[in-house]
Design an enzyme around this catalytic site. Structure first.
Site, PDB file in Angstrom:
ATOM      1  N   ARG A  96      49.661  54.006  45.529  1.00 23.61           N
ATOM      2  CA  ARG A  96      48.721  53.316  44.630  1.00 23.61           C
ATOM      3  C   ARG A  96      47.592  54.258  44.199  1.00 23.61           C
ATOM      4  NH1 ARG A  96      45.338  47.635  45.596  1.00 23.61           N
ATOM      5  NH2 ARG A  96      43.996  47.884  43.794  1.00 23.61           N
ATOM      6  N   ASN A 150      53.621  43.056  43.284  1.00 23.33           N
ATOM      7  CA  ASN A 150      53.275  43.426  41.916  1.00 23.33           C
ATOM      8  C   ASN A 150      54.129  44.594  41.432  1.00 23.33           C
ATOM      9  OD1 ASN A 150      51.249  41.678  40.967  1.00 23.33           O
ATOM     10  ND2 ASN A 150      49.734  42.630  42.292  1.00 23.33           N
ATOM     11  N   CYS A 172      51.336  34.663  41.570  1.00 26.68           N
ATOM     12  CA  CYS A 172      50.142  35.502  41.468  1.00 26.68           C
ATOM     13  C   CYS A 172      48.936  34.628  41.791  1.00 26.68           C
ATOM     14  CB  CYS A 172      50.044  36.041  40.046  1.00 26.68           C
ATOM     15  SG  CYS A 172      48.591  37.054  39.748  1.00 26.68           S
ATOM     16  N   HIS A 202      49.435  38.697  34.648  1.00 27.09           N
ATOM     17  CA  HIS A 202      48.281  39.547  34.322  1.00 27.09           C
ATOM     18  C   HIS A 202      48.080  39.655  32.807  1.00 27.09           C
ATOM     19  CE1 HIS A 202      48.075  41.683  38.517  1.00 27.09           C
ATOM     20  NE2 HIS A 202      48.020  40.364  38.576  1.00 27.09           N
ATOM     21  N   TYR A 256      42.451  40.300  33.851  1.00 24.94           N
ATOM     22  CA  TYR A 256      43.144  41.536  33.473  1.00 24.94           C
ATOM     23  C   TYR A 256      43.071  41.816  31.977  1.00 24.94           C
ATOM     24  CZ  TYR A 256      44.829  42.066  38.207  1.00 24.94           C
ATOM     25  OH  TYR A 256      44.876  42.248  39.560  1.00 24.94           O
TER      26      TYR A 256
END
Length: 442
Positions: A96, A150, A172, A202, A256
Site C-alpha cells: 500500500r 478493496n 463497503c 467509492h 472519495y
C-alpha cells in the site's frame, strides 16, 4: 440451513477482526454462529495469533458457544462454510505504501483504491480472490462470499465475470458512514434515515435522502454547503464543497469524490501529508503497531475504542447486518455491490454496481434507479470502463491493458504518463504480479 453457522474469514489477522467478532457477538440471537475460522498467511501468523486470542477472550466474556479457530490452511477453513468474508491485503501495508508514494512522484494522486493505487491493488488482488472462488466451488459451493477487500467494486466485477461463484456481495463502510453522518447532521437516530444509493464503489451518490420516508435531500444539501469538510471518513479529509456545485449536482457525493472533483487540492494535500507524516500506509502501520500491543493484553476482552482511528468505522455493523439479512430473509434495504441487472440503466446489466438493494435469502435485489442523472453519468461510466479493463488485465497479465486501464482513469492525464507509472509500479510489485512477468518471459 443447518443449525449453527460456520463463518470463514480470509485475512483473519487483520486489525479489523475485533470489529467483526463484536458484530457476531451482538447479533448472536438472530445469527446462530457456532464456528468462526480466522485464516491468514505465514507472514500474518503472529498477528493472527494475537487477534485470534483476543477474539477468544471476547467470546468467552460474552459467554457464547462460538468456537474460534485459527489456521493458515485456507481449504480447511472453507470446507462447508456458510459465509466467507474476505478482508485481506496482498503485499500487506508495504505494498500500500508503494501504491501511495510512487504516483506522487508524477504529481498523480497516490491512494489505495483510486487511480494508480486502485489499479495495482486490483491487479494484485483479483488472481487471489479468483483462487479463493475456485476453492469455494469445490469446498462450500452454497456459501455466500461477502467481500470487504478493496477495491471492492473491481473485485466484485471480477468475481461475477471470471468465476462461477455468483453468490457474491461486495461491501463497503462508506455508504453506512454517509447514513450515520447525515443522521448526525439531522440530529436523529440512524434507523430513521434512508438514502437511495446508486453508482459504483467509492463512486456512489446519494440520489435521494429520506427521514421517516419523507424526502429531506434539499435540507441535507443546504446543510452540507455550510460545512468546511466534504468527507465523513477517517482516512480522507475534504475541503468543503462549493455551494453552487453541490446545489446544481443535486445529489450527495461520497467522500472519495474529493479525488475527482478536487483533484488539484487533493494531490497537493496528499503530497504535503506524505512529506510531513509519511503516506497513509505508514501512518496506519504505526496505528496498527499500537493496536496490536493493546490486543496482546490478556486482560483485554472487548474491541478497544482506539480501533476507530483505523478508518473502518461501522465495518462490523455493515457486515453482520448483511449476513443476518441474508440468513433471516429480512428484506430490508442496504447499500451493496452486486450485479446491476438493469437497476441502473446507464450501466451494463452484468456489471457490478453499488446500489441500495432489498436483501433476501437469495441475495440482494437492487432497487431500480433508472438512468443516472446526466451530471454524474459520464464519470461513473468512465470508472466502470476502468474497472472492466483493469479486471481483464489482472486475469490475463496483459501489459497493454494495464496501460489502457490507467489511461482511461480520470486521475491520470496522458497515456505517456500512464505507461511511466505502470512500468515503475509493475517493477515495484513484481513479487505479487507473476501473471505479467510470465507473459513477458513466454
Amino acid at each position: 440451513m443447518k443449525k449453527g453457522l460456520k463463518i470463514a474469514t480470509i485475512g483473519g489477522g487483520s486489525s479489523y477482526t475485533p470489529e467483526l467478532i463484536e458484530g457476531f457477538i451482538n447479533h448472536y440471537d438472530e445469527l446462530p454462529v457456532s464456528e468462526i475460522w480466522l485464516v491468514d498467511i505465514e507472514q500474518g501468523k503472529e498477528k493472527l495469533n494475537i487477534v485470534g486470542n483476543l477474539a477468544k477472550r471476547m467470546v468467552q466474556k460474552a459467554n457464547l458457544p462460538i468456537e474460534i479457530h485459527l489456521t493458515l490452511d485456507r481449504r480447511e477453513a472453507l470446507r462447508n462454510a456458510d459465509f466467507v468474508t474476505t478482508q485481506f491485503r496482498v503485499g500487506l501495508l508495504d505494498a500500500r505504501a508503494k501504491d501511495e508514494s510512487i504516483p506522487l512522484k508524477y504529481d498523480v494522486l497516490g491512494q489505495e483504491t483510486n487511480g494508480p493505487g486502485g489499479l495495482f491493488k486490483g491487479l494484485r488482488t483479483i488472481p487471489v480472490i479468483l483462487g479463493i472462488c475456485k476453492d469455494m466451488e469445490e469446498l462450500c459451493p452454497d456459501a455466500w462470499l461477502i467481500n470487504f477487500t478493496n477495491p471492492a467494486g473491481m473485485i466484485t466485477e471480477a468475481v461475477l465475470r471470471y468465476s462461477s461463484i455468483q453468490k457474491v456481495v461486495g461491501l463497503c463502510n462508506v455508504p453506512i458512514g454517509m447514513e450515520m453522518a447525515i443522521a448526525k447532521l439531522l440530529n436523529v437516530d440512524h434507523s430513521r434515515v434512508r438514502i437511495d444509493f446508486a453508482g459504483l464503489n467509492h463512486m456512489v451518490y446519494g440520489l435521494g435522502v429520506y427521514l421517516d420516508g419523507v424526502s429531506v435531500k434539499e435540507v441535507v444539501i443546504n446543510t452540507l454547503t455550510g460545512l468546511g469538510d466534504s468527507s465523513y471518513v477517517k482516512n480522507i479529509e475534504g475541503f468543503g464543497w462549493e455551494p453552487e456545485f453541490l446545489k446544481a449536482l443535486n445529489a450527495i457525493p461520497c467522500p472519495y469524490h474529493n479525488y475527482y472533483y478536487k483533484t488539484k487540492e487533493m494531490v497537493e494535500k496528499t503530497k504535503k501529508d506524505a512529506e510531513e507524516n509519511g503516506t497513509r500506509a505508514e501512518v496506519v502501520q504505526t496505528l496498527e503497531k499500537d493496536l496490536f500491543e493493546l490486543y496482546k493484553d490478556p486482560e483485554l476482552a472487548i474491541k478497544p475504542p482506539q480501533l476507530e482511528k483505523r478508518g473502518g468505522a461501522y465495518y462490523s455493523e455493515a457486515a453482520v447486518r448483511l449476513i443476518s439479512s441474508i440468513y433471516n430473509d429480512k428484506r430490508d434495504i442496504q447499500p451493496v455491490n452486486t450485479r446491476n441487472n438493469g437497476a441502473i440503466a446507464s450501466l451494463p446489466n452484468e456489471s457490478a454496481v453499488e446500489i441500495s438493494a432489498v436483501i433476501t435469502k437469495d441475495g440482494p435485489k437492487p432497487l431500480v434507479m433508472g438512468d443516472l442523472p446526466v451530471s454524474v453519468r459520464g464519470l461513473v461510466q468512465q470508472i466502470k470502463s476502468f474497472e472492466r479493463v483493469a479486471a481483464e488485465a489482472a486475469v490475463t497479465g496483459d501489459y497493454n491493458l494495464a496501460v489502457l486501464a490507467l489511461t482511461i482513469n480520470p486521475l491520470v492525464a496522458s497515456d505517456t504518463l500512464a505507461k511511466q507509472i505502470v512500468d515503475e509500479m509493475l517493477d515495484a510489485h513484481r513479487e505479487y504480479l507473476p501473471q505479467f512477468f510470465e507473459v513477458v518471459e513466454n
